[in-house]
Design a protein around this motif. Structure first.
Motif, short mmCIF file in Angstrom:
data_model
loop_
_atom_site.label_atom_id
_atom_site.label_comp_id
_atom_site.label_asym_id
_atom_site.label_seq_id
_atom_site.Cartn_x
_atom_site.Cartn_y
_atom_site.Cartn_z
N THR A 188 -25.20 -58.16 45.39
CA THR A 188 -25.75 -59.30 46.13
C THR A 188 -27.00 -59.85 45.47
O THR A 188 -27.35 -61.02 45.67
N ASP A 189 -27.66 -59.04 44.66
CA ASP A 189 -28.88 -59.49 43.99
C ASP A 189 -28.59 -60.56 42.94
O ASP A 189 -29.50 -61.30 42.52
N LEU A 190 -27.34 -60.67 42.51
CA LEU A 190 -26.98 -61.64 41.48
C LEU A 190 -26.25 -62.85 42.05
O LEU A 190 -25.93 -63.78 41.31
N GLN A 191 -26.00 -62.86 43.36
CA GLN A 191 -25.28 -63.97 43.98
C GLN A 191 -26.18 -65.19 44.15
O GLN A 191 -27.38 -65.06 44.44
N LEU A 192 -25.60 -66.36 43.96
CA LEU A 192 -26.33 -67.61 44.18
C LEU A 192 -26.64 -67.76 45.67
O LEU A 192 -25.77 -67.52 46.51
N THR A 193 -27.89 -68.11 45.98
CA THR A 193 -28.33 -68.22 47.37
C THR A 193 -28.79 -69.65 47.64
O THR A 193 -29.54 -70.23 46.85
N ASP A 194 -28.33 -70.23 48.77
CA ASP A 194 -28.68 -71.63 49.06
C ASP A 194 -30.03 -71.71 49.77
O ASP A 194 -30.70 -70.70 50.02
N SER A 195 -30.42 -72.92 50.08
CA SER A 195 -31.76 -73.16 50.66
C SER A 195 -31.91 -72.58 52.06
O SER A 195 -33.02 -72.44 52.56
N ASP A 196 -30.79 -72.24 52.70
CA ASP A 196 -30.84 -71.60 54.02
C ASP A 196 -30.84 -70.08 53.91
O ASP A 196 -30.78 -69.39 54.94
N LYS A 232 -27.74 -78.10 47.62
CA LYS A 232 -28.04 -76.95 48.47
C LYS A 232 -28.77 -75.83 47.72
O LYS A 232 -29.16 -74.84 48.32
N TYR A 233 -28.92 -76.03 46.41
CA TYR A 233 -29.54 -74.99 45.58
C TYR A 233 -30.64 -75.62 44.73
O TYR A 233 -30.49 -75.77 43.51
N PRO A 234 -31.76 -76.04 45.34
CA PRO A 234 -32.80 -76.78 44.61
C PRO A 234 -33.39 -75.98 43.45
O PRO A 234 -33.86 -76.58 42.48
N HIS A 235 -33.35 -74.66 43.51
CA HIS A 235 -33.94 -73.89 42.43
C HIS A 235 -33.15 -74.02 41.13
O HIS A 235 -33.69 -73.79 40.04
N VAL A 236 -31.87 -74.44 41.25
CA VAL A 236 -31.06 -74.66 40.03
C VAL A 236 -31.60 -75.88 39.29
O VAL A 236 -31.74 -75.86 38.05
N LEU A 237 -31.93 -76.96 40.02
CA LEU A 237 -32.50 -78.15 39.39
C LEU A 237 -33.88 -77.82 38.80
O LEU A 237 -34.21 -78.27 37.69
#
Length: 628
Positions: free
Chosen positions: A259-267, A317-322
């Motif tokens: 789970t530490d490597l899974q993409l996590t959304d803003s929620d 939904k994943y602002p950290h990617v931008l």
């Protein structure tokens, strides 16, 4: 001692019966039925068809005195493989020798000076003896596949000459064994038939049981020893097996416990199928898998998938990617640049290991400012903004993996007749038809397990028989060698299966009522009515209460219960329920019982409960069967 022709005649009848099960139903014109005579001027029927045939006078006859004459290491390797296949086809032991050839011999030659034959072409001459020449070992090998197809119909081959060179360099099949395990005998059959039809590339999305990451070893995997045997078979038959671990999407088989490597959304909601491309640890995890796969896959390609990363969602939904993309590529960067950046880092890593990267096309939406690294091979399956002509214009090697060539387990199946009738060829991509084949590497059919219990392996084999022949034809030569699809079906039927192909539809026991006992005595003996299914498995119906043996409990993936240790129970009988179909395999001291869908075997716990387990986790129970 050589066998007489009588066993071979029986073999042809058996092979024809098996082919009838596996080919799609189509009317066969009487004039083109398997074994019917052809006019002397017509090319002998093969798949792929011989486009170039110059008839001669007389014929070549294969007989008891035939030898395989080969000079040089490469030619001898081809001859030894041919000898193995002739023996598997019922022709006994045919000697491999050097020296001067004589009438009736098969002569195999590898002549590098014959450069017009290319890397895979060959010349075949039939007369008083039969001669096969390739510029390479692979080319000579393909000449022997033509010979085997001709001998499948008759021991007498019309005199003549052909020069046979493929149109495309990649002629393939893609198999997703990524969630639902596919048995190794099934894959071995596929490799043999691919080679028999001169296909050279098996792209295999799968999970290899990991030593480095045991936490990721959910069922569906293959052991390294299983893969080594499959790869060795591929090398013998000139089929390159290219592995794929799809990333950074569709990674749920690998990320379930990471789970530490899974993409996590803003929620704060994690996405179990998506790798977080912004994390260095994610890249290190993925490349460590590349290294481990390299232990068993020597192929000079690595397929990373790279499709459907944002399936059902979007980057917003994943602002950290931008943020990651802008930090690395500037304020004009897009979230898609972070995705392409991950592809390019994998490309560089794979290249450093001597491997070319392959990806699917649908992630190339044009929303990126960072280009995909040059030399990345693209497999085109979906019509998106960036068209095939653009990809070729940008210099990317392009394979046609069109959705129209898909076979989805329990879902969409390619319409081979419709494709043949319109003379489909690898220039016809989803969304664009190209005028030239320049830049197109070839094409493949793709098998997907979306509804894992929708069809059994044997049903998939039946569905894919004609698509396999069709793609073999259009990637090697003409897209329309026969006037009708029925004629082409007759052509495919006439050549049958490769020598060594195993009929997996034949149960080991006859229908009847048997009492099953496990040899360790943990389970109570029980009487079952064993009945063959149309696809070659069996059902086991309790003589006591009329229920059927089934597996249905535990974690469900793609409609399949894939949790090792889950229960095997008796449920209401349903002929359409594939989870009630079993394979009874002979084993030392009795039989092993394996589910047709989960590919796990029945194990008996100490308390007598029936459970399903992979064979490398728990020893499968051995059952004795007695009548009544």
């Amino acid at each position: 001692m050589r066998m007489t022709l009588a066993p071979r005649a029986r073999l042809r009848r058996l092979r024809g019966a098996a082919v009838a099960l596996l080919l799609l139903a189509a009317p066969v014109p009487a004039a083109q039925a398997a074994g019917a005579p052809q006019p002397a001027s017509d090319p002998p029927r093969t798949v792929p068809a011989l486009a170039d045939w110059t008839p001669g006078k007389g014929s070549y006859t294969y007989g008891p005195g035939t030898r395989l004459v080969a000079h040089g290491q490469a030619a001898r390797e081809v001859a030894r493989t041919l000898a193995d296949d002739l023996r598997a086809a019922g022709e006994g032991r045919v000697p491999v020798t050097g020296g001067a050839p004589r009438d009736g011999d098969i002569v195999i030659d590898v002549a590098p000076a014959r450069k017009p034959l290319g890397a895979e072409g060959y010349e075949l001459r039939a007369g008083e003896r039969l001669e096969i020449t390739g510029a390479t070992e692979t080319g000579a090998f393909y000449g022997t596949r033509t010979l085997l197809q001709l001998l499948a119909r008759s021991d007498r081959i019309p005199a003549g000459r052909t020069v046979d060179v493929p149109q495309y360099k990649e002629r393939g099949v893609g198999v997703c064994a990524c969630y639902i395990h596919i048995s190794t005998p099934w894959l071995e059959n596929l490799v043999r038939d691919m080679a028999y039809n001169k296909q050279n590339q098996l792209l295999l999305e799968l999970k290899v049981k990991s030593d480095k990451h045991p936490e990721a070893n959910s069922w569906g995997y293959y052991t390294k020893s299983e893969i080594r045997r499959l790869v060795a078979l591929g090398e013998k038959y000139h089929v390159t097996i290219i592995p794929e671990i799809n990333s950074p999407g569709h990674m749920d088989p690998w990320l379930e416990k990471r789970t530490d490597l899974q993409l996590t959304d803003s929620d704060g909601k994690s996405q179990p199928s998506r790798l977080d491309v912004t994390k260095d640890e994610a890249f290190a995890y993925y490349t460590s898998l590349i290294d481990e796969y390299a232990e068993v896959f020597p192929a000079k390609s690595w397929h990373m998938g790279a499709d459907e990363y944002m399936l059902g969602s979007d980057f917003a939904k994943y602002p950290h990617v931008l943020e990651y993309a802008k930090k690395k590529y500037g304020e004009k960067a897009t979230p898609q640049d972070a995705f392409v950046d991950f592809i390019n880092r994998v490309h560089a890593y794979a290249a450093g290991k001597g491997k070319q990267l392959r990806i699917w096309n649908d992630g190339l939406t044009g929303a990126n400012t960072v280009p995909v690294a040059a030399g990345t091979s693209v497999e085109h399956w979906l019509d998106v903004k960036t068209k095939p002509s653009q990809l070729i214009g940008q210099g990317y090697p392009l394979q046609n993996a069109a959705y129209s060539l898909y076979l989805v387990r329990g879902g969409f199946h390619t319409d081979t007749k419709a494709l043949y009738d319109k003379a489909w060829d690898p220039r016809s991509f989803e969304g664009e038809k190209l005028a030239s084949w320049d830049g197109i590497t070839g094409a493949k059919i793709s098998l997907w397990p979306d509804n894992g219990k929708g069809e059994t392996e044997n049903e998939v084999a039946a569905s894919m028989a004609m698509p396999l022949s069709h793609v073999a034809q259009v990637t090697w030569g003409s897209a329309h060698p026969d006037p009708t699809y029925a004629d082409f079906s007759a052509r495919a039927k006439s050549v049958g299966h490769a020598p060594g192909w195993r009929d997996l539809t034949k149960p080991s026991v006859a229908d009847g009522t048997y009492t099953l006992r496990d040899t360790k005595g943990h389970a109570e003996p029980a009487a079952y009515e064993v009945k063959r299914t149309a696809d070659g498995y069996v059902t086991l119906k309790s003589a006591a209460d009329g229920t059927c043996l089934e597996t249905r409990s535990g974690k469900i993936t793609l409609n399949v219960p894939l949790e090792p240790g889950s229960s095997v129970t008796r449920e209401s009988c349903d002929a359409a329920n594939t989870l009630q179909r079993w394979q009874l395999e002979k084993a030392a001291g009795g039989y092993r019982l394996t589910n047709a869908i989960t590919r796990m075997s029945v194990h008996v716990a100490d308390d007598g409960r029936l459970q399903q387990y992979p064979a490398d986790q728990r020893t499968p129970a051995t059952w004795t069967l007695t009548n009544g």
